[in-house]
Design an enzyme around this catalytic site. Structure first.
Site, mmCIF file in Angstrom:
data_model
loop_
_atom_site.group_PDB
_atom_site.id
_atom_site.type_symbol
_atom_site.label_atom_id
_atom_site.label_comp_id
_atom_site.label_asym_id
_atom_site.label_seq_id
_atom_site.Cartn_x
_atom_site.Cartn_y
_atom_site.Cartn_z
ATOM 1 N N ARG A 46 0.904 -1.339 0.173
ATOM 2 C CA ARG A 46 0.027 -0.137 0.042
ATOM 3 C C ARG A 46 0.846 1.312 0.126
ATOM 4 N NH1 ARG A 46 -1.318 1.648 4.817
ATOM 5 N NH2 ARG A 46 -2.315 -0.297 5.494
ATOM 6 N N TYR A 98 -17.177 16.216 -14.870
ATOM 7 C CA TYR A 98 -17.457 14.617 -15.046
ATOM 8 C C TYR A 98 -18.549 14.528 -13.878
ATOM 9 C CZ TYR A 98 -17.039 9.822 -14.535
ATOM 10 O OH TYR A 98 -17.117 8.273 -14.616
ATOM 11 N N ASP A 170 -7.959 18.497 -14.178
ATOM 12 C CA ASP A 170 -8.352 17.211 -14.563
ATOM 13 C C ASP A 170 -8.089 17.104 -16.026
ATOM 14 O OD1 ASP A 170 -9.573 14.719 -15.762
ATOM 15 O OD2 ASP A 170 -11.210 14.753 -14.217
ATOM 16 N N LYS A 195 -9.123 6.119 -19.271
ATOM 17 C CA LYS A 195 -9.541 6.277 -20.521
ATOM 18 C C LYS A 195 -8.309 6.207 -21.433
ATOM 19 C CE LYS A 195 -13.085 7.146 -18.027
ATOM 20 N NZ LYS A 195 -13.364 8.332 -17.638
HETATM 21 C C1 LIG Z 1 -13.946 8.893 -16.183
HETATM 22 C C2 LIG Z 1 -13.598 10.081 -15.662
HETATM 23 C C3 LIG Z 1 -13.332 10.177 -14.334
HETATM 24 C C4 LIG Z 1 -13.470 9.286 -13.234
HETATM 25 O O1 LIG Z 1 -12.604 8.474 -13.566
HETATM 26 P P1 LIG Z 1 -12.763 6.853 -13.122
HETATM 27 O O2 LIG Z 1 -11.509 6.091 -13.602
HETATM 28 O O3 LIG Z 1 -14.016 6.296 -14.018
HETATM 29 O O4 LIG Z 1 -12.845 6.798 -11.894
HETATM 30 C C5 LIG Z 1 -12.902 11.528 -13.854
HETATM 31 N N1 LIG Z 1 -12.847 12.745 -14.882
HETATM 32 C C6 LIG Z 1 -13.033 12.575 -16.275
HETATM 33 C C7 LIG Z 1 -12.966 13.611 -17.076
HETATM 34 C C8 LIG Z 1 -13.465 11.265 -16.844
HETATM 35 O O5 LIG Z 1 -13.722 11.256 -17.902
#
Ligand SMILES: *Cc1c(COP(=O)(O)O)cnc(C)c1O
Length: 378
Positions: A46, A98, A170, A195
């Site tokens: 961890r 998001y 982000d 993604k």
């Molecule tokens: C999918 C997404 C998230 C969340 O991520 P997870 O891996 O699904 O927890 C956060 N921000 C954006 C822009 C996303 O597309």
């Protein structure tokens, strides 16, 4: 190092001990100590794991940061970043953030006393107006999901400086191949690596890079305390995915430009949202702060029924949540990714029932266009 070289040679490559060219998957929870408290850098997975560490070094280098962190999901990364704040603190955020981010802020962290205000961050005046004496951070997504709105990161940095706020970005949509928020003044950059970074629809994960030793120490403390870490197997999948990130983004963007220009000319499409189109209101800012426009396109076909019809007809676009993979994906934000946002708020944001979002993959764009053409025309 140039961007595509970096994808291969940044971070930690291979294994010193054996010469293995691929970083090994250290599938271990704990590490033998040579004596009490005498360890070789790792005590418990961890706290630290060599495969995860190789990935964390890689994201640090790709984002030009001081330190990198890998989490079990994008949401685990975002939640851990929010744990830097205290009860009573306030964050100003992009309004069409998001859906999961909106949910964790308004339904979970709000209970713990961390409050948020959502504004259209494409308009810096709205950001200035939302700042109070409790505000600790500005949290930006650019481009946004699903309307691909662009926020000027340099302007956000100016505002953050005046009020002594952290700037958090982000960077999921543009990836560290196209956009470097830390270079533009952000303090923290994060990704849903589920993604584009993973890129193959096979791993859920989150990555963070920070610009100071102080933030690195604080975030490592939270990562180790709260424990939302990424496992070694999934860390390895991301290292593997990143090797082709540059190639994929180039191919994806070429396809996206072709598809966006086809959609723009189609009579049944009322509106196309793609920052790469000169008609997009954020086009010039996007061009100024990013090296590419990405692979996400949204378009409005006028009604929920028209959207349903198109979804039933497409063959190469997989109906699924998520984005950023080698295969093209299609979704209706109002019914899927943004269903957790109340209908009146969706209307306020402009997320219409006929809005379709596509994530362009690496298929030949001629096939993607032919597919959309028959689905729109029948
Ligand atoms: C999918 C997404 C998230 C969340 O991520 P997870 O891996 O699904 O927890 C956060 N921000 C954006 C822009 C996303 O597309």
């Amino acid at each position: 190092m140039k961007p595509r070289t970096k994808m291969i040679h940044a971070g930690i490559t291979g294994d010193e001990q054996t010469g293995a060219v691929s970083v090994p998957i250290y599938q271990t929870s704990t590490y033998k100590q040579d004596g009490i408290g005498e360890h070789r850098g790792y005590e418990y997975s961890r706290t630290g794991n060599p495969t995860r560490h190789a990935l964390e070094e890689l994201i640090k280098d790709l984002e030009n940061g001081v330190s990198g962190f890998a989490f079990g999901s994008g949401m685990a990364a975002i939640t851990s970043i929010m744990m830097l704040f205290n009860s009573g603190d306030h964050v100003v955020m992009t309004d069409d953030v998001y859906g999961g981010t909106y949910r964790v802020m308004t339904k979970v962290l709000s209970r713990l006393g961390i409050t948020s205000t959502f504004v259209n961050t494409s308009d810096p005046d709205q950001v200035k107006e939302a700042i109070t004496d409790k505000t600790r951070a500005i949290y930006i997504e650019t481009p946004t999901n699903p309307l691909l709105k662009i926020t000027d990161l340099r302007k956000m940095k100016e505002i953050a400086n005046v009020h002594n706020l952290l700037l958090v970005v982000d960077n999921t949509f543009n990836t560290p191949y196209w956009q470097h928020p830390l270079d533009l003044g952000a303090d923290i950059v994060l990704h849903s690596a589920t993604k584009y970074i993973g890129g193959h629809s096979d791993v859920v994960s989150g990555l963070v890079a920070v610009n100071s030793e102080k933030l690195a120490e604080e975030l490592h403390f939270i990562q180790n305390s709260a424990g939302g870490v990424l496992g070694p197997q999934d860390s390895w999948l991301l290292i593997r995915g990143i090797k082709t990130l540059g190639l994929r983004m180039e191919a994806i963007e070429k396809g996206a430009k072709d598809v966006a220009s086809f959609l723009s000319d189609h009579p049944k499409v009322e509106k196309v949202y793609y920052p790469g189109l000169p008609s997009h209101p954020g086009h010039d800012i996007a061009k100024n702060q990013s090296d590419g426009f990405g692979g996400m396109i949204s378009f409005d076909v006028g009604s929920g029924e028209a959207a349903d019809h198109l979804l039933k007809k497409v063959r190469y676009f997989t109906l699924a949540e998520s984005l950023g993979a080698v295969e093209s994906l299609i979704s209706v934000p109002a019914k899927m990714t943004h269903a957790s946002i109340p209908k009146d708020r969706r209307d306020e944001l402009g997320i219409a029932d006929g809005l379709i979002r596509i994530s362009v993959g690496i298929e030949d764009s001629e096939d993607l266009i032919a597919d959309l053409k028959q689905a729109l025309e029948r």
